[in-house]
Design a protein around this motif. Structure first.
Motif, PDB file in Angstrom:
ATOM      1  N   GLY A 138       7.173 -10.179  -7.862  1.00  0.00           N
ATOM      2  CA  GLY A 138       6.006 -11.002  -7.596  1.00  0.00           C
ATOM      3  C   GLY A 138       5.033 -10.368  -6.613  1.00  0.00           C
ATOM      4  N   SER A 139       5.187  -9.081  -6.380  1.00  0.00           N
ATOM      5  CA  SER A 139       4.340  -8.371  -5.417  1.00  0.00           C
ATOM      6  C   SER A 139       3.294  -7.531  -6.148  1.00  0.00           C
ATOM      7  N   THR A 140       2.311  -7.059  -5.390  1.00  0.00           N
ATOM      8  CA  THR A 140       1.243  -6.258  -5.986  1.00  0.00           C
ATOM      9  C   THR A 140       1.043  -4.960  -5.219  1.00  0.00           C
ATOM     10  N   LEU A 141       0.717  -3.923  -5.972  1.00  0.00           N
ATOM     11  CA  LEU A 141       0.348  -2.642  -5.375  1.00  0.00           C
ATOM     12  C   LEU A 141      -1.155  -2.682  -5.179  1.00  0.00           C
ATOM     13  N   GLU A 142      -1.580  -2.799  -3.939  1.00  0.00           N
ATOM     14  CA  GLU A 142      -2.998  -2.956  -3.631  1.00  0.00           C
ATOM     15  C   GLU A 142      -3.751  -1.632  -3.702  1.00  0.00           C
ATOM     16  N   SER A 143      -3.109  -0.547  -3.266  1.00  0.00           N
ATOM     17  CA  SER A 143      -3.771   0.754  -3.335  1.00  0.00           C
ATOM     18  C   SER A 143      -2.754   1.879  -3.208  1.00  0.00           C
ATOM     19  N   VAL A 144      -3.157   3.023  -3.740  1.00  0.00           N
ATOM     20  CA  VAL A 144      -2.413   4.271  -3.579  1.00  0.00           C
ATOM     21  C   VAL A 144      -3.415   5.259  -3.003  1.00  0.00           C
ATOM     22  N   GLU A 145      -3.154   5.722  -1.809  1.00  0.00           N
ATOM     23  CA  GLU A 145      -4.074   6.636  -1.142  1.00  0.00           C
ATOM     24  C   GLU A 145      -3.409   7.986  -0.937  1.00  0.00           C
ATOM     25  N   GLN A 146      -4.100   9.039  -1.364  1.00  0.00           N
ATOM     26  CA  GLN A 146      -3.601  10.390  -1.105  1.00  0.00           C
ATOM     27  C   GLN A 146      -4.292  10.926   0.139  1.00  0.00           C
ATOM     28  N   VAL A 147      -3.493  11.551   1.013  1.00  0.00           N
ATOM     29  CA  VAL A 147      -4.022  12.067   2.268  1.00  0.00           C
ATOM     30  C   VAL A 147      -3.611  13.519   2.454  1.00  0.00           C
ATOM     31  N   ALA A 148      -4.344  14.209   3.305  1.00  0.00           N
ATOM     32  CA  ALA A 148      -4.041  15.606   3.634  1.00  0.00           C
ATOM     33  C   ALA A 148      -2.674  15.720   4.292  1.00  0.00           C
ATOM     34  N   ASP A 149      -2.063  16.879   4.153  1.00  0.00           N
ATOM     35  CA  ASP A 149      -0.743  17.130   4.754  1.00  0.00           C
ATOM     36  C   ASP A 149      -0.881  17.402   6.249  1.00  0.00           C
ATOM     37  N   GLN A 150      -1.430  16.446   6.961  1.00  0.00           N
ATOM     38  CA  GLN A 150      -1.628  16.568   8.398  1.00  0.00           C
ATOM     39  C   GLN A 150      -1.247  15.249   9.060  1.00  0.00           C
ATOM     40  N   VAL A 151      -0.649  15.347  10.223  1.00  0.00           N
ATOM     41  CA  VAL A 151      -0.193  14.150  10.930  1.00  0.00           C
ATOM     42  C   VAL A 151      -1.351  13.186  11.160  1.00  0.00           C
ATOM     43  N   ASP A 152      -2.493  13.687  11.637  1.00  0.00           N
ATOM     44  CA  ASP A 152      -3.630  12.804  11.924  1.00  0.00           C
ATOM     45  C   ASP A 152      -4.100  12.057  10.681  1.00  0.00           C
ATOM     46  N   VAL A 166       0.870  -1.176   0.000  1.00  0.00           N
ATOM     47  CA  VAL A 166       0.000   0.000   0.000  1.00  0.00           C
ATOM     48  C   VAL A 166       0.906   1.224   0.000  1.00  0.00           C
ATOM     49  N   ALA A 167       0.589   2.186  -0.855  1.00  0.00           N
ATOM     50  CA  ALA A 167       1.351   3.431  -0.905  1.00  0.00           C
ATOM     51  C   ALA A 167       0.476   4.568  -0.393  1.00  0.00           C
ATOM     52  N   ILE A 168       1.073   5.419   0.427  1.00  0.00           N
ATOM     53  CA  ILE A 168       0.388   6.604   0.956  1.00  0.00           C
ATOM     54  C   ILE A 168       1.128   7.821   0.424  1.00  0.00           C
ATOM     55  N   LEU A 169       0.395   8.692  -0.247  1.00  0.00           N
ATOM     56  CA  LEU A 169       0.966   9.909  -0.819  1.00  0.00           C
ATOM     57  C   LEU A 169       0.301  11.121  -0.196  1.00  0.00           C
ATOM     58  N   LEU A 170       1.077  12.144   0.040  1.00  0.00           N
ATOM     59  CA  LEU A 170       0.485  13.389   0.512  1.00  0.00           C
ATOM     60  C   LEU A 170      -0.261  14.056  -0.636  1.00  0.00           C
ATOM     61  N   PHE A 191      -2.327  11.251   8.074  1.00  0.00           N
ATOM     62  CA  PHE A 191      -1.327  10.235   7.724  1.00  0.00           C
ATOM     63  C   PHE A 191      -1.424   9.036   8.670  1.00  0.00           C
ATOM     64  N   VAL A 192      -1.599   9.297   9.956  1.00  0.00           N
ATOM     65  CA  VAL A 192      -1.723   8.209  10.936  1.00  0.00           C
ATOM     66  C   VAL A 192      -2.946   7.353  10.619  1.00  0.00           C
ATOM     67  N   GLN A 193      -4.053   7.976  10.268  1.00  0.00           N
ATOM     68  CA  GLN A 193      -5.261   7.222   9.923  1.00  0.00           C
ATOM     69  C   GLN A 193      -5.036   6.359   8.688  1.00  0.00           C
ATOM     70  N   ALA A 194      -4.313   6.902   7.703  1.00  0.00           N
ATOM     71  CA  ALA A 194      -4.007   6.125   6.496  1.00  0.00           C
ATOM     72  C   ALA A 194      -3.112   4.932   6.835  1.00  0.00           C
ATOM     73  N   LEU A 195      -2.144   5.140   7.719  1.00  0.00           N
ATOM     74  CA  LEU A 195      -1.291   4.034   8.165  1.00  0.00           C
ATOM     75  C   LEU A 195      -2.111   2.951   8.851  1.00  0.00           C
ATOM     76  N   GLU A 196      -3.027   3.377   9.697  1.00  0.00           N
ATOM     77  CA  GLU A 196      -3.880   2.410  10.396  1.00  0.00           C
ATOM     78  C   GLU A 196      -4.759   1.633   9.424  1.00  0.00           C
ATOM     79  N   ARG A 197      -5.284   2.311   8.397  1.00  0.00           N
ATOM     80  CA  ARG A 197      -6.093   1.612   7.388  1.00  0.00           C
ATOM     81  C   ARG A 197      -5.240   0.577   6.647  1.00  0.00           C
ATOM     82  N   ALA A 198      -4.027   0.960   6.288  1.00  0.00           N
ATOM     83  CA  ALA A 198      -3.136   0.046   5.570  1.00  0.00           C
ATOM     84  C   ALA A 198      -2.801  -1.175   6.432  1.00  0.00           C
ATOM     85  N   ARG A 199      -2.547  -0.940   7.708  1.00  0.00           N
ATOM     86  CA  ARG A 199      -2.253  -2.057   8.622  1.00  0.00           C
ATOM     87  C   ARG A 199      -3.462  -2.975   8.773  1.00  0.00           C
TER      88      ARG A 199
END
Length: 95
Positions: free
Chosen positions: A48-62, A21-25, A64-72
């Protein structure tokens, strides 16, 4: 088995396919996101790996943390972050 410069042998492990999973600002513009996505998909496929999603998030710590939690919670094996400014000590990806 391979041989290194010291004539020692050792086992070679196969690549383990991963779900990525990729997280982009959000400051990353759409054409750049598209190039990033296509390039990353090709590179991951070689391993042999796959990119499951690319998520863009606001430039805010919260955000980014929420996106990390979703990816986990999704079960990503690898979580990548991109779009950061390495010169900014308050960069959301670094806090």
């Amino acid at each position: 088995m391979i041989r290194n410069a010291g004539n020692r042998s050792g086992p070679i492990s196969a690549f383990t396919p991963a779900r990525v999973v990729a997280i982009l600002l959000e400051r990353v513009d759409p054409p750049t996101v598209e190039r990033f996505t296509v390039s990353l998909q090709k590179k991951l496929a070689w391993f042999g790996s796959t990119l499951e999603s690319v998520e863009q998030v606001a430039d805010q710590v919260d955000a980014f943390v929420q996106a990390l939690e979703r990816a986990r919670s999704f079960g990503a094996d690898i979580i990548m972050a991109a779009g950061a400014s390495s010169l900014d000590p308050l960069e959301p990806l670094f806090i």
